[in-house]
Design a protein around this motif. Sequence first.
Motif, mmCIF file in Angstrom:
data_model
loop_
_atom_site.group_PDB
_atom_site.id
_atom_site.type_symbol
_atom_site.label_atom_id
_atom_site.label_comp_id
_atom_site.label_asym_id
_atom_site.label_seq_id
_atom_site.Cartn_x
_atom_site.Cartn_y
_atom_site.Cartn_z
ATOM 1 N N VAL A 190 -2.122 -7.801 -1.413
ATOM 2 C CA VAL A 190 -1.270 -6.626 -1.632
ATOM 3 C C VAL A 190 -0.723 -6.126 -0.294
ATOM 4 C CG1 VAL A 190 -2.340 -5.837 -3.776
ATOM 5 C CG2 VAL A 190 -3.269 -5.068 -1.595
ATOM 6 N N HIS A 191 0.443 -5.517 -0.353
ATOM 7 C CA HIS A 191 1.087 -5.003 0.853
ATOM 8 C C HIS A 191 1.668 -3.635 0.555
ATOM 9 C CE1 HIS A 191 0.879 -9.091 2.466
ATOM 10 N NE2 HIS A 191 1.293 -9.483 1.279
ATOM 11 N N GLY A 192 1.844 -2.847 1.597
ATOM 12 C CA GLY A 192 2.604 -1.608 1.460
ATOM 13 C C GLY A 192 1.762 -0.350 1.362
ATOM 14 N N TRP A 193 2.464 0.729 1.070
ATOM 15 C CA TRP A 193 1.845 2.040 0.866
ATOM 16 C C TRP A 193 2.441 2.596 -0.414
ATOM 17 C CZ3 TRP A 193 1.028 5.985 5.440
ATOM 18 C CH2 TRP A 193 0.179 7.017 5.016
ATOM 19 N N VAL A 194 1.606 2.832 -1.388
ATOM 20 C CA VAL A 194 2.060 3.257 -2.718
ATOM 21 C C VAL A 194 2.819 4.584 -2.648
ATOM 22 C CG1 VAL A 194 1.239 4.062 -4.989
ATOM 23 C CG2 VAL A 194 0.271 1.988 -3.963
ATOM 24 N N THR A 195 3.884 4.666 -3.454
ATOM 25 C CA THR A 195 4.625 5.921 -3.606
ATOM 26 C C THR A 195 4.701 6.280 -5.091
ATOM 27 O OG1 THR A 195 6.783 4.845 -3.880
ATOM 28 C CG2 THR A 195 6.117 5.414 -1.621
ATOM 29 N N ASP A 196 4.890 7.579 -5.342
ATOM 30 C CA ASP A 196 5.124 8.011 -6.719
ATOM 31 C C ASP A 196 6.617 7.848 -7.030
ATOM 32 O OD1 ASP A 196 6.489 10.161 -5.605
ATOM 33 O OD2 ASP A 196 5.160 11.709 -6.392
ATOM 34 N N PRO A 197 7.056 8.150 -8.263
ATOM 35 C CA PRO A 197 8.464 7.963 -8.610
ATOM 36 C C PRO A 197 9.434 8.770 -7.743
ATOM 37 C CG PRO A 197 7.160 8.123 -10.608
ATOM 38 C CD PRO A 197 6.241 8.450 -9.468
ATOM 39 N N LYS A 198 8.943 9.830 -7.106
ATOM 40 C CA LYS A 198 9.805 10.634 -6.220
ATOM 41 C C LYS A 198 9.875 10.051 -4.808
ATOM 42 C CE LYS A 198 10.484 14.934 -6.127
ATOM 43 N NZ LYS A 198 10.262 16.362 -5.796
ATOM 44 N N GLY A 199 9.062 9.034 -4.550
ATOM 45 C CA GLY A 199 9.070 8.417 -3.223
ATOM 46 C C GLY A 199 8.061 9.004 -2.255
ATOM 47 N N THR A 200 7.129 9.825 -2.775
ATOM 48 C CA THR A 200 6.095 10.413 -1.914
ATOM 49 C C THR A 200 4.902 9.469 -1.824
ATOM 50 O OG1 THR A 200 6.755 12.631 -2.651
ATOM 51 C CG2 THR A 200 4.639 12.446 -1.524
ATOM 52 N N ASN A 201 4.498 9.142 -0.600
ATOM 53 C CA ASN A 201 3.360 8.231 -0.414
ATOM 54 C C ASN A 201 2.057 8.879 -0.882
ATOM 55 O OD1 ASN A 201 5.328 7.606 2.132
ATOM 56 N ND2 ASN A 201 4.407 5.752 1.308
ATOM 57 N N LEU B 78 0.155 2.259 17.919
ATOM 58 C CA LEU B 78 -1.066 1.454 17.875
ATOM 59 C C LEU B 78 -0.778 -0.050 17.741
ATOM 60 C CD1 LEU B 78 -3.432 3.518 15.513
ATOM 61 C CD2 LEU B 78 -3.557 3.336 17.995
ATOM 62 N N GLY B 79 0.494 -0.383 17.591
ATOM 63 C CA GLY B 79 0.842 -1.789 17.393
ATOM 64 C C GLY B 79 0.526 -2.280 15.995
ATOM 65 N N ILE B 80 0.529 -1.348 15.029
ATOM 66 C CA ILE B 80 0.315 -1.697 13.622
ATOM 67 C C ILE B 80 1.679 -1.850 12.955
ATOM 68 C CG2 ILE B 80 -0.519 -0.824 11.392
ATOM 69 C CD1 ILE B 80 -2.764 0.619 12.925
ATOM 70 N N LYS B 81 1.885 -2.960 12.278
ATOM 71 C CA LYS B 81 3.139 -3.168 11.565
ATOM 72 C C LYS B 81 3.198 -2.180 10.396
ATOM 73 C CE LYS B 81 5.792 -6.699 9.119
ATOM 74 N NZ LYS B 81 5.749 -8.054 8.523
ATOM 75 N N ALA B 82 4.198 -1.317 10.424
ATOM 76 C CA ALA B 82 4.286 -0.284 9.381
ATOM 77 C C ALA B 82 4.488 -0.934 8.016
ATOM 78 C CB ALA B 82 5.427 0.679 9.683
ATOM 79 N N PRO B 83 3.694 -0.524 7.016
ATOM 80 C CA PRO B 83 3.870 -1.107 5.678
ATOM 81 C C PRO B 83 5.166 -0.628 5.043
ATOM 82 C CG PRO B 83 2.306 0.708 5.604
ATOM 83 C CD PRO B 83 2.668 0.513 7.053
ATOM 84 N N ARG B 84 5.627 -1.350 4.048
ATOM 85 C CA ARG B 84 6.796 -0.882 3.284
ATOM 86 C C ARG B 84 6.295 0.012 2.145
ATOM 87 N NH1 ARG B 84 6.085 -3.676 -1.199
ATOM 88 N NH2 ARG B 84 5.274 -5.794 -1.143
ATOM 89 N N ASN B 85 7.194 0.749 1.544
ATOM 90 C CA ASN B 85 6.818 1.531 0.366
ATOM 91 C C ASN B 85 6.567 0.592 -0.806
ATOM 92 O OD1 ASN B 85 6.922 4.185 1.363
ATOM 93 N ND2 ASN B 85 9.148 4.214 1.228
ATOM 94 N N ALA B 86 5.573 0.924 -1.614
ATOM 95 C CA ALA B 86 5.248 0.131 -2.805
ATOM 96 C C ALA B 86 5.241 1.064 -4.007
ATOM 97 C CB ALA B 86 3.889 -0.552 -2.635
ATOM 98 N N ALA B 87 6.336 1.089 -4.729
ATOM 99 C CA ALA B 87 6.466 2.017 -5.859
ATOM 100 C C ALA B 87 5.631 1.547 -7.046
ATOM 101 C CB ALA B 87 7.928 2.142 -6.267
ATOM 102 N N ILE B 88 4.945 2.477 -7.667
ATOM 103 C CA ILE B 88 4.150 2.199 -8.871
ATOM 104 C C ILE B 88 4.822 2.901 -10.046
ATOM 105 C CG2 ILE B 88 1.914 2.579 -10.015
ATOM 106 C CD1 ILE B 88 1.501 0.620 -7.822
#
Length: 325
Positions: free
Chosen positions: A198-209, A173-183
């Motif tokens: 804010v940027h990214g896609w939140v992940t849990d401590p295991k790295g799951t978005n 789609l021409g969307i710049k893929a976000p980086r992982n954002a660990a919380i």
Amino acid sequence: MNKRMADFESLIKSDYKNTAGIVVMQDGEQVYESYFDGYTFDDSLHVASVTKSVVSALIGIALDKGHIKSRDQKVLEFFPGYTIKRGEKTIQNVTIKNMLTMTAPYKYKSEPYTKVYASEDWTKAALDLMGGKNGVGEFKYSTVGAQILSGVLANATGRSVLDFAAENLFKPLGIKAPRNAAIHSKEEYSAFLKDKYVHGWVTDPKGTNTAGWGLALTPRDMAKIGQLYLNGGAWNGRQLLSSKWIEDSTQENSRWGELSYGYLWWIVGDKEHGCYAALGDGGNAIFVNPERKMVVAIASRFMPRAKNRIELIEKHIVPLFEGKP
């Protein structure tokens, strides 16, 4: 700028102050784009529960590619190492379709966000909450529960949700893929919800978005996702998502009072117009009107009790581009 457009933008600034950007597409062309409160086309925002609708698209792609055999597959098939609590039977009958239509049962009265997001594995924490006395098939909107679909995707594809999304949805789609954002803490969670940029896609401590919230997109990105759905899953001559999946996703599959729900998409407006929307807390929306071949994307900063964006779209935006008085 004509008077109607100037009046519209004044309305946004006075009554919808947390709006960051609006993009309108009609007949596949961008007919309007405007930004407010210092934002630009390059700024992404946390789109809250719009994330759910993106995950719905990814489940559809995983089905198209054979990673998932059927929407009627039992959720627990994707978690062979998960141990069901003693005496808990209901969870065994929950299907992917139940997750998509919010008809899976949970043991809580109000969503235990802190408990889930303080755990090491948010998917397992959500699985632990599933089941109880309520039967499968009753509507129960759950943001923490949606996390289970991220686990399903990761286990079915053998890849992270972000990697799968980048290759099969964002990049085409021409969307710049976000980086992982660990919380890692309550403070970081609060900051992601409230920070202006804010940027990214939140992940849990295991790295799951995350699946229920946690994705940051620009209004242009949101409009592209809406346009993909309006196009029946086709983009630049390539079928990214089956038209049947989109059709099934955007018709009533469950109900919450007077509200109709598809597969993590809301069915909105007059039924005969076939309108549907991805809606996120604070006033985030991807609205699709197939009859008028129109897509409206609105990105907004988080605020409690934000004004209804569907009302804004149907009363003010659609008429603005239909030449109606």
